[in-house]
Design an enzyme around this catalytic site. Structure first.
Site, PDB file in Angstrom:
ATOM      1  N   GLU A  11      -3.738  -0.785 -47.668  1.00 56.29           N
ATOM      2  CA  GLU A  11      -5.146  -0.548 -47.996  1.00 56.29           C
ATOM      3  C   GLU A  11      -5.650  -1.518 -49.067  1.00 56.29           C
ATOM      4  O   GLU A  11      -6.847  -1.732 -49.190  1.00 56.29           O
ATOM      5  CB  GLU A  11      -5.337   0.888 -48.513  1.00 56.29           C
ATOM      6  CG  GLU A  11      -5.129   1.953 -47.449  1.00 56.29           C
ATOM      7  CD  GLU A  11      -5.037   3.366 -48.035  1.00 56.29           C
ATOM      8  OE1 GLU A  11      -5.438   4.292 -47.344  1.00 56.29           O
ATOM      9  OE2 GLU A  11      -4.548   3.534 -49.184  1.00 56.29           O
ATOM     10  N   ASP A  42      -8.509   8.063 -38.379  1.00 51.43           N
ATOM     11  CA  ASP A  42      -8.068   8.990 -37.332  1.00 51.43           C
ATOM     12  C   ASP A  42      -8.958  10.211 -37.387  1.00 51.43           C
ATOM     13  O   ASP A  42      -9.764  10.362 -38.300  1.00 51.43           O
ATOM     14  CB  ASP A  42      -6.587   9.366 -37.577  1.00 51.43           C
ATOM     15  CG  ASP A  42      -6.399  10.054 -38.919  1.00 51.43           C
ATOM     16  OD1 ASP A  42      -6.518  11.281 -38.972  1.00 51.43           O
ATOM     17  OD2 ASP A  42      -6.173   9.368 -39.950  1.00 51.43           O
TER      18      ASP A  42
HETATM   19  N1  SAH Z   1       2.530   7.206 -41.797  1.00 45.37           N
HETATM   20  C1  SAH Z   1       2.131   6.811 -43.121  1.00 45.37           C
HETATM   21  C2  SAH Z   1       1.854   8.056 -43.897  1.00 45.37           C
HETATM   22  C3  SAH Z   1       0.547   7.977 -44.501  1.00 45.37           C
HETATM   23  S1  SAH Z   1       0.061   9.482 -45.137  1.00 45.37           S
HETATM   24  C4  SAH Z   1       3.192   5.964 -43.742  1.00 45.37           C
HETATM   25  O1  SAH Z   1       4.186   5.753 -43.114  1.00 45.37           O
HETATM   26  O2  SAH Z   1       3.004   5.472 -44.861  1.00 45.37           O
HETATM   27  C5  SAH Z   1      -1.604   9.296 -44.945  1.00 45.37           C
HETATM   28  C6  SAH Z   1      -2.360   8.527 -45.997  1.00 45.37           C
HETATM   29  O3  SAH Z   1      -3.644   8.236 -45.481  1.00 45.37           O
HETATM   30  C7  SAH Z   1      -2.592   9.332 -47.254  1.00 45.37           C
HETATM   31  O4  SAH Z   1      -2.622   8.483 -48.374  1.00 45.37           O
HETATM   32  C8  SAH Z   1      -3.957  10.008 -47.001  1.00 45.37           C
HETATM   33  O5  SAH Z   1      -4.786   9.988 -48.130  1.00 45.37           O
HETATM   34  C9  SAH Z   1      -4.597   9.223 -45.856  1.00 45.37           C
HETATM   35  N2  SAH Z   1      -4.883   9.934 -44.603  1.00 45.37           N
HETATM   36  C10 SAH Z   1      -5.358   9.312 -43.497  1.00 45.37           C
HETATM   37  N3  SAH Z   1      -5.511  10.181 -42.484  1.00 45.37           N
HETATM   38  C11 SAH Z   1      -5.127  11.404 -42.944  1.00 45.37           C
HETATM   39  C12 SAH Z   1      -5.022  12.705 -42.342  1.00 45.37           C
HETATM   40  N4  SAH Z   1      -5.341  12.885 -41.073  1.00 45.37           N
HETATM   41  N5  SAH Z   1      -4.570  13.726 -43.100  1.00 45.37           N
HETATM   42  C13 SAH Z   1      -4.242  13.529 -44.400  1.00 45.37           C
HETATM   43  N6  SAH Z   1      -4.293  12.309 -45.002  1.00 45.37           N
HETATM   44  C14 SAH Z   1      -4.735  11.251 -44.301  1.00 45.37           C
END
Ligand code: SAH
Length: 247
Positions: free
Chosen positions: A10, A214
């Site tokens: 990001e 998403d």
């Molecule tokens: N798969 C990712 C995990 C990211 S967690 C990895 O491997 O790093 C998700 C991150 O994006 C968090 O920082 C959160 O703030 C944001 N985010 C985006 N979509 C989200 C959702 N559907 N629910 C919760 N957080 C979400």
């Protein structure tokens, strides 16, 4: 000004632009001190979740003396019409997983007598203006292939309630439950409301923008890494450039 994201992707494009940065390690995180578009900034990756967000916010204020904080990242869209590729600029924050009931009302943060915290109105208005400007140019910059692959057409900027909790919301059942419980919620993520609580404690202005990566549903994880690389990092750097150049 502090510039914060949760994930490296990001903020990667922004960190590349800070050639004179000085790196400092505090509490397991790296803080980049330097200049961006002529403004003195501290940039940091908070990591994921409310505790990581809260310790990062505290260090920014206590150790680096930042006077305002801008958070940019991604979130899952909740309200109908909040689509992948749109942006949400937070006006209020709420921790959707806070529940000390029946002693306190559901979502109320014990000791504060409230469940929502406010974004700084002035900084948020500037951020929203920067977003509107960037969104006008973004479709052309991203190109037809990227737009089509994420089913984006005319990205929009929404302002309102952003909810946070220690959960990646990635089932349709969960996102429906959140929408029913919190019908004003525009989007869900994992850090914003923690920043808002700490900024409230210290009286430090906060503004948060989230690009919708998403819809917090069963497909939430599918294109997530590619969206971060191809879309979200470009939104973040363009929005920050526009914001900082108009300071
Ligand atoms: N798969 C990712 C995990 C990211 S967690 C990895 O491997 O790093 C998700 C991150 O994006 C968090 O920082 C959160 O703030 C944001 N985010 C985006 N979509 C989200 C959702 N559907 N629910 C919760 N957080 C979400």
């Amino acid at each position: 000004m502090a510039i914060v994201s949760a994930l490296h992707e990001e903020l990667a494009a922004v960190l590349d632009l800070m050639p004179d940065e000085q790196q400092q390690r505090v509490g397991g995180r790296t803080y980049w001190r330097g200049h961006l578009y002529g403004q003195e900034v501290v940039a940091v990756l908070s990591g994921i979740g409310k505790v990581a967000a809260a310790t990062t916010a505290t260090a920014l204020i206590e150790r680096f003396g930042v006077q305002r904080i801008v958070f940019t990242g991604v979130a899952g869209g909740l309200a109908p019409g909040v689509r992948v590729g749109d942006v949400v600029v937070a006006q209020q924050f709420l921790q959707h997983d806070m529940d000390a009931s029946p002693i306190f009302p559901r979502h109320e943060v014990p000791g504060y007598g409230r469940s929502t915290f406010e974004a700084d109105a002035g900084l948020t208005a500037q951020l929203a203006r920067a977003c509107e400007q960037v969104l006008r140019e973004m479709p052309v910059q991203l190109g037809v292939d990227v737009l089509q692959s994420f089913a984006m057409d005319t990205p929009r900027c929404h302002q309102g309630l952003l909810v946070s909790g220690d959960r990646f919301v990635s089932t349709t059942v969960e996102s429906r439950a959140l929408c029913d419980e919190l019908p004003r919620a525009l989007a869900v993520e994992m850090e914003g409301a923690a920043f808002a609580q700490v900024c409230h404690d210290y009286g430090v202005p906060l503004a948060v923008v989230r690009t919708i990566s998403d819809r917090a549903d069963d497909a939430a994880h599918v294109d997530f890494p590619r969206f971060l690389r191809e879309v979200a990092s470009r939104y973040s750097s363009a929005i920050l450039e526009t914001l900082l150049r108009t300071q």
